[in-house]
Design an enzyme around this catalytic site. Structure first.
Site, PDB file in Angstrom:
ATOM      1  N   ASP A   1      20.087  17.966  62.179  1.00  0.00           N
ATOM      2  CA  ASP A   1      19.414  16.871  61.480  1.00  0.00           C
ATOM      3  C   ASP A   1      20.103  15.542  61.783  1.00  0.00           C
ATOM      4  O   ASP A   1      21.181  15.499  62.376  1.00  0.00           O
ATOM      5  CB  ASP A   1      19.390  17.135  59.976  1.00  0.00           C
ATOM      6  CG  ASP A   1      18.503  18.320  59.613  1.00  0.00           C
ATOM      7  OD1 ASP A   1      17.484  18.518  60.300  1.00  0.00           O
ATOM      8  OD2 ASP A   1      18.828  19.050  58.656  1.00  0.00           O
TER       9      ASP A   1
ATOM     10  N   HIS B   1      16.422  18.707  67.059  1.00  0.00           N
ATOM     11  CA  HIS B   1      16.107  18.578  65.625  1.00  0.00           C
ATOM     12  C   HIS B   1      15.712  19.902  64.989  1.00  0.00           C
ATOM     13  O   HIS B   1      15.565  19.983  63.765  1.00  0.00           O
ATOM     14  CB  HIS B   1      14.976  17.553  65.441  1.00  0.00           C
ATOM     15  CG  HIS B   1      15.069  16.802  64.151  1.00  0.00           C
ATOM     16  ND1 HIS B   1      15.754  17.266  63.054  1.00  0.00           N
ATOM     17  CD2 HIS B   1      14.552  15.600  63.774  1.00  0.00           C
ATOM     18  CE1 HIS B   1      15.653  16.403  62.061  1.00  0.00           C
ATOM     19  NE2 HIS B   1      14.928  15.377  62.471  1.00  0.00           N
TER      20      HIS B   1
END
Length: 433
Positions: free
Chosen positions: A409, A405
């Site tokens: 995304d 992350h």
């Protein structure tokens, strides 16, 4: 008698050094050309170093657990006739190695070993021995800037540190700046004591398990792991494989498993979403040109290794099947070369082999994603038709996608695994192989 220098051979891209794990020959033993003289280990693969000539092993320049750089002379072999090969490395390396080895022997006999388990960093056995001999603490070791692969502290690094150690001024304690109330607090993890009962057996991890342990902990501490899951209907794939697998094996001489079919879909999805085919280097993103798929493979001894299919997007299904079978078979037989595990840009692991429905795999650094393939199961499903919906038996599986992350995304991570699912569900049952 002529002398031949046995050097540590080049073992593939990005492999700069190896650890000697076992000498198969002793000084005075006869050696035939192409006969294995010693066993070595890199970060991922164990292999043997054969002799290029026939002769007698005259001198061993490095001992077990020593870390040797590619191109360094590791032994001297005496041969019949011929010219003498110059051995400059032996003159510059043998003396300091002997000196360090002598110091280490004395230290091991008189000093208690440092608690290297308190550190999350990996240190080779040789570095640990030198640290113990020279009284270098674990805290000091962690401050040394390593020049080895992935910042690892090498023999030269710690020897240079010891050499200049006495010339460094003792740092006075520095005042700690006040921390604002909103600043997050960091805590040092404390190892939980493990109780041992009389009937328990204590077994030290082998070298590869120690490496895997270090890699897994480092990956979790490095990447912000996030997972996305999607269920896929692979009924068409199951039917197609059942229909063609015997003819495929007869024509190609290879078994057709589900793995190359899944790998083909992953390679296509990576071309569609190149943002998943990247690596992270500090604050920089490296966009990989080639699509090299890592294929996690379980070994007979319970350990794990990840051989790499190079340029996977350029292979047809036959080529993919041959690559998968070749790497898998050589991994189980311990015949992988160091270069076989280098250069991966994305990894796939088949947790369904052991019956798992889905999982949360740990990213293979410095990659940013890994896909787990769950077990294929017969399940009742709603089937939509122009005449209406009905319940039928379908072959389904879960895809579990772990991604970093920091740079990926949810939109990208979810879209990628969805695209893999779309390729699998759109599989043409009439395709040729």
């Amino acid at each position: 008698m002529a002398k031949f220098e046995l050097k540590l051979p080049k073992m593939g891209e990005s492999v700069a050094e190896a650890t000697i794990t076992n000498w198969l020959k002793n000084v005075g033993d006869s050696i035939s050309a192409d006969e294995a003289v010693l066993e070595i280990a890199t970060d991922k693969v164990d292999s043997e170093v054969p002799s290029e000539v026939s002769g007698v092993l005259a001198e061993i320049l490095f001992q077990v657990n020593d870390v040797v750089k590619v191109g360094q002379t590791i032994a001297i072999i005496e041969t019949e006739g011929g010219s003498v090969t110059a051995a400059p490395v032996a003159e510059t390396v043998a003396a300091p190695i002997a000196e360090v080895a002598k110091t280490v022997e004395v230290a091991v006999a008189t000093a208690a070993p440092a608690d290297f388990k308190a550190s999350d960093k990996f240190f080779s056995p040789l570095v640990k021995n030198i640290a113990t001999a020279e009284g270098v603490t674990v805290a000091e070791l962690e401050t040394i800037a390593g020049s080895g692969k992935d910042g690892r502290v090498t023999k030269d690094d710690i020897l240079n540190y010891v050499k200049n150690r006495g010339n460094q001024p003792v740092a006075a304690p520095q005042a700690v700046a006040p921390v604002s109330a909103s600043a997050p607090k960091t805590t040092t993890p404390i190892a939980t004591p493990v109780s041992v009962n009389g009937g328990d057996e204590i077994v030290e991890m082998d070298r590869m398990r120690k490496l895997i342990s270090g890699y897994m902990v480092a990956s979790v501490q490095t990447s912000a792991h996030v997972q996305s899951f999607i269920e896929v209907d692979v009924t068409n794939i199951v039917k197609w494989r059942d229909r063609v697998k015997n003819a495929f094996e007869k024509r190609e001489g290879e078994k057709l498993t589900f793995t190359p079919i899944f790998m083909e879909a992953v390679a296509k999805a990576l071309k569609d979403f190149p943002g998943m085919n990247i690596s992270v280097d500090g604050e920089f993103i490296i966009k990989r040109k080639n699509i090299n798929l890592g294929m996690a493979a379980a070994l007979p001894n319970g350990n794990l290794i990840v051989p790499v299919i190079k340029n996977a997007d350029q292979l047809n299904l036959v080529g993919m099947a041959k690559a998968v079978n070749d790497l898998g078979n050589r991994a189980k037989a311990g015949k992988l070369k160091p270069d076989d595990t280098q250069g991966g840009t994305y990894t796939v692991t088949n947790v369904g082999t052991f019956g798992s429905v889905f999982g949360t795999p740990i990213i293979n650094q410095p990659q940013v994603g890994i896909l787990a393939l769950g077990a294929i199961r017969k399940v009742p499903a709603v089937i939509e038709t122009p005449e209406g919906d009905f319940i039928g038996i379908r072959q389904k599986m879960f895809l579990s996608h772990s991604y970093d992350h920091r740079v990926v995304d949810g939109a990208l991570g979810g879209s990628f695994v969805k695209r893999v699912a779309e390729y699998l569900e759109a599989f043409d049952v009439n395709r040729e192989y």
